[in-house]
Write a protein that holds these residues in place. Structure first.
Motif, PDB file in Angstrom:
ATOM      1  N   LEU A  45      19.854  65.568  33.751  1.00 59.94           N
ATOM      2  CA  LEU A  45      18.531  65.649  34.380  1.00 59.94           C
ATOM      3  C   LEU A  45      18.640  65.705  35.897  1.00 59.94           C
ATOM      4  CD1 LEU A  45      16.454  63.114  32.234  1.00 59.94           C
ATOM      5  CD2 LEU A  45      16.346  65.602  32.181  1.00 59.94           C
ATOM      6  N   LEU A  46      19.573  64.950  36.449  1.00 61.48           N
ATOM      7  CA  LEU A  46      19.716  64.926  37.905  1.00 61.48           C
ATOM      8  C   LEU A  46      20.310  66.222  38.446  1.00 61.48           C
ATOM      9  CD1 LEU A  46      20.951  61.258  38.476  1.00 61.48           C
ATOM     10  CD2 LEU A  46      18.649  62.189  38.760  1.00 61.48           C
ATOM     11  N   THR A  47      21.026  66.966  37.599  1.00 63.12           N
ATOM     12  CA  THR A  47      21.554  68.256  38.062  1.00 63.12           C
ATOM     13  C   THR A  47      20.467  69.321  38.129  1.00 63.12           C
ATOM     14  OG1 THR A  47      22.169  68.810  35.774  1.00 63.12           O
ATOM     15  CG2 THR A  47      23.863  67.782  37.163  1.00 63.12           C
ATOM     16  N   ARG A  48      19.316  69.065  37.493  1.00 63.40           N
ATOM     17  CA  ARG A  48      18.160  69.962  37.577  1.00 63.40           C
ATOM     18  C   ARG A  48      16.991  69.184  38.185  1.00 63.40           C
ATOM     19  NH1 ARG A  48      16.223  70.570  33.022  1.00 63.40           N
ATOM     20  NH2 ARG A  48      17.576  69.316  31.698  1.00 63.40           N
ATOM     21  N   PRO A  49      17.074  68.848  39.484  1.00 60.78           N
ATOM     22  CA  PRO A  49      16.107  67.907  40.079  1.00 60.78           C
ATOM     23  C   PRO A  49      14.678  68.434  40.109  1.00 60.78           C
ATOM     24  CG  PRO A  49      17.491  68.896  41.782  1.00 60.78           C
ATOM     25  CD  PRO A  49      18.071  69.309  40.467  1.00 60.78           C
ATOM     26  N   PHE A  50      14.507  69.730  40.348  1.00 61.61           N
ATOM     27  CA  PHE A  50      13.144  70.239  40.500  1.00 61.61           C
ATOM     28  C   PHE A  50      12.347  70.084  39.207  1.00 61.61           C
ATOM     29  CE2 PHE A  50       9.988  73.676  40.317  1.00 61.61           C
ATOM     30  CZ  PHE A  50       9.249  73.370  41.465  1.00 61.61           C
ATOM     31  N   GLY A  51      12.898  70.591  38.111  1.00 64.42           N
ATOM     32  CA  GLY A  51      12.198  70.486  36.837  1.00 64.42           C
ATOM     33  C   GLY A  51      12.019  69.045  36.391  1.00 64.42           C
ATOM     34  N   SER A  52      13.040  68.209  36.608  1.00 65.49           N
ATOM     35  CA  SER A  52      12.950  66.808  36.202  1.00 65.49           C
ATOM     36  C   SER A  52      11.897  66.071  37.020  1.00 65.49           C
ATOM     37  CB  SER A  52      14.313  66.134  36.365  1.00 65.49           C
ATOM     38  OG  SER A  52      15.296  66.779  35.571  1.00 65.49           O
ATOM     39  N   ILE A  53      11.868  66.322  38.322  1.00 66.49           N
ATOM     40  CA  ILE A  53      10.898  65.640  39.181  1.00 66.49           C
ATOM     41  C   ILE A  53       9.476  66.046  38.811  1.00 66.49           C
ATOM     42  CG2 ILE A  53      10.053  65.492  41.560  1.00 66.49           C
ATOM     43  CD1 ILE A  53      12.946  65.554  42.481  1.00 66.49           C
ATOM     44  N   MET A  54       9.275  67.314  38.503  1.00 64.51           N
ATOM     45  CA  MET A  54       7.942  67.756  38.111  1.00 64.51           C
ATOM     46  C   MET A  54       7.487  67.053  36.830  1.00 64.51           C
ATOM     47  SD  MET A  54       6.834  69.842  40.380  1.00 64.51           S
ATOM     48  CE  MET A  54       5.477  70.620  39.530  1.00 64.51           C
ATOM     49  N   THR A  55       8.386  66.928  35.861  1.00 64.58           N
ATOM     50  CA  THR A  55       8.028  66.232  34.625  1.00 64.58           C
ATOM     51  C   THR A  55       7.765  64.760  34.884  1.00 64.58           C
ATOM     52  OG1 THR A  55       9.420  67.783  33.383  1.00 64.58           O
ATOM     53  CG2 THR A  55       8.770  65.753  32.269  1.00 64.58           C
ATOM     54  N   TRP A  56       8.603  64.124  35.697  1.00 63.02           N
ATOM     55  CA  TRP A  56       8.392  62.713  36.024  1.00 63.02           C
ATOM     56  C   TRP A  56       7.059  62.496  36.721  1.00 63.02           C
ATOM     57  CZ3 TRP A  56      14.058  62.580  38.047  1.00 63.02           C
ATOM     58  CH2 TRP A  56      14.914  62.332  36.973  1.00 63.02           C
ATOM     59  N   LEU A  57       6.689  63.393  37.628  1.00 60.34           N
ATOM     60  CA  LEU A  57       5.420  63.240  38.339  1.00 60.34           C
ATOM     61  C   LEU A  57       4.225  63.426  37.414  1.00 60.34           C
ATOM     62  CD1 LEU A  57       6.116  65.024  41.761  1.00 60.34           C
ATOM     63  CD2 LEU A  57       5.876  62.577  41.319  1.00 60.34           C
ATOM     64  N   VAL A  58       4.331  64.382  36.494  1.00 57.58           N
ATOM     65  CA  VAL A  58       3.241  64.577  35.540  1.00 57.58           C
ATOM     66  C   VAL A  58       3.045  63.318  34.696  1.00 57.58           C
ATOM     67  CG1 VAL A  58       2.528  65.857  33.489  1.00 57.58           C
ATOM     68  CG2 VAL A  58       3.434  67.085  35.463  1.00 57.58           C
ATOM     69  N   ILE A  59       4.140  62.746  34.215  1.00 62.68           N
ATOM     70  CA  ILE A  59       4.053  61.515  33.425  1.00 62.68           C
ATOM     71  C   ILE A  59       3.512  60.371  34.276  1.00 62.68           C
ATOM     72  CG2 ILE A  59       5.413  59.806  32.174  1.00 62.68           C
ATOM     73  CD1 ILE A  59       7.285  62.068  31.332  1.00 62.68           C
ATOM     74  N   ALA A  60       3.996  60.254  35.513  1.00 61.53           N
ATOM     75  CA  ALA A  60       3.564  59.161  36.387  1.00 61.53           C
ATOM     76  C   ALA A  60       2.073  59.236  36.689  1.00 61.53           C
ATOM     77  CB  ALA A  60       4.374  59.183  37.687  1.00 61.53           C
ATOM     78  N   ILE A  61       1.593  60.435  36.999  1.00 67.98           N
ATOM     79  CA  ILE A  61       0.161  60.576  37.306  1.00 67.98           C
ATOM     80  C   ILE A  61      -0.684  60.309  36.062  1.00 67.98           C
ATOM     81  CG2 ILE A  61      -1.606  62.235  38.004  1.00 67.98           C
ATOM     82  CD1 ILE A  61       0.504  63.531  39.796  1.00 67.98           C
ATOM     83  N   SER A  62      -0.207  60.765  34.904  1.00 63.00           N
ATOM     84  CA  SER A  62      -0.944  60.509  33.669  1.00 63.00           C
ATOM     85  C   SER A  62      -1.031  59.021  33.356  1.00 63.00           C
ATOM     86  CB  SER A  62      -0.273  61.242  32.498  1.00 63.00           C
ATOM     87  OG  SER A  62      -0.253  62.641  32.718  1.00 63.00           O
ATOM     88  N   LEU A  63      -0.011  58.252  33.742  1.00 64.46           N
ATOM     89  CA  LEU A  63      -0.037  56.811  33.530  1.00 64.46           C
ATOM     90  C   LEU A  63      -0.777  56.075  34.641  1.00 64.46           C
ATOM     91  CD1 LEU A  63       3.657  56.291  32.377  1.00 64.46           C
ATOM     92  CD2 LEU A  63       1.626  56.133  30.942  1.00 64.46           C
TER      93      LEU A  63
END
Length: 328
Positions: A45-63
């Motif tokens: 996941l850390l080797t693909r930071p852009f896609g991972s960060i976008m998914t993490w932010l979507v989850i974070a905002i939803s929570l």
């Protein structure tokens, strides 16, 4: 039957010991395998930071959205509990009750169970306060006598149930020296009804946003499976089971949920830090010591565990749907 010799006993002991060692080795290998897969999926996941960060932010905002509303409701509940659960009651005395009798009645009320405090305002004090606040001093001088009765303001205990407060008011009405008792609870009933409605809205929003997290994680895992179809087929050709192939994707969903939950907690903490100062200043202007409470440790733990569960369920749902379609 001949007794077993020492050689047989040693062989059986050696077999049991070997079996125990093999079981311990299997458990150790199982734990090491899960640890290796967990670290490997995090590094991926850390080797693909852009896609991972976008998914993490979507989850974070939803929570964060239901988390912020829940924290607001919790603070409103704490604020409402600072008021007396029933509000103050005003006990109006008969016009003929003298100050001495009123003081005796005050002491009697203070000794009543469920009363946190009481204060007597004589008819002369009430008239003086009304004269100072109304600006009708000259008109009041024309009255032949003081029209205002003495009042005892009673504060029920904070933890006293509403039914017992009403019973207390009814018992005071039966006193011959008391003319009437006013108990205003309508505003508090409206507040509790509004809080109950808001809590139901938070649960509905939370359920919808949780469904959104499941879909986001599931779609992300589906794309990851599609990108690794050849790798999955090769591993199955060499004997890998579905559980073996499924494990990295489940850990990926778990990492999505865990880090998204941590980011959501950070956002809630930052929001609380930005708002708590102005709220404290506003409370000070109103003469209150109220302070905005942050998200409790228990609620933060529930938020994190819930995010991890949603991430794992989203990954499991996607893997179950698509993995069986890939065969060597």
């Amino acid at each position: 039957m001949p007794a077993p010799d020492k050689t047989d006993r040693k062989a059986r002991a050696g077999g049991a010991s070997a079996h125990t060692i093999r079981l311990q080795d299997r458990l150790s290998a199982w734990a090491q395998q899960h640890q290796l897969v967990a670290v490997e999926t995090l590094m991926r996941l850390l080797t693909r930071p852009f896609g991972s960060i976008m998914t993490w932010l979507v989850i974070a905002i939803s929570l964060t959205l239901p988390g912020a509303m829940w924290m607001t409701l919790d603070n409103l509940s704490q604020l409402s509990n600072r008021f007396q659960a029933s509000g103050s009651m005003s006990v109006y005395l008969q016009p003929a009750v003298a100050d001495k009798d009123a003081q005796q009645l005050l002491n009697q009320i203070l000794g009543t169970s469920g009363v946190a405090g009481a204060n007597y305002i004589s008819a002369d004090q009430a008239l003086a306060e009304f004269r100072a606040t109304s600006g009708l001093g000259e008109a009041l001088d024309l009255l032949p006598e003081n029209p205002l009765p003495g009042v005892i303001v009673v504060e029920p205990e904070l933890s006293l149930p509403q039914a017992e407060v009403i019973a207390l008011a009814d018992s005071l009405r039966s006193e011959r020296r008391i003319d009437s008792v006013e108990l205003d609870t309508a505003w508090l009933d409206r507040l509790h009804a509004l809080l109950a409605l808001s809590e139901r809205i938070v649960w509905v929003m939370g359920a919808l946003l949780a469904l959104g997290i499941l879909l986001v994680v599931g779609n992300t895992i589906r794309l990851s499976i599609a990108a690794r179809v050849d790798e999955i087929r090769v591993t199955k050709l060499v004997g890998a089971t579905n559980a073996w192939v499924r494990r990295p994707f489940l850990y990926t969903g778990l990492w999505f949920g865990m880090i998204g939950g941590l980011v959501s907690w950070i956002l809630l903490a930052v929001g609380w830090a930005l708002v708590s100062g102005p709220v404290a200043d506003l409370a000070t202007l109103y003469g209150s010591e109220y302070r905005l409470l942050p998200l409790s440790a228990g609620a933060a733990l529930v938020l994190l565990l819930g995010a991890m569960l949603l991430g794992w369920l989203g990954a499991w749902w996607s893997v179950v749907r698509h993995l069986h379609q890939i065969e060597p």
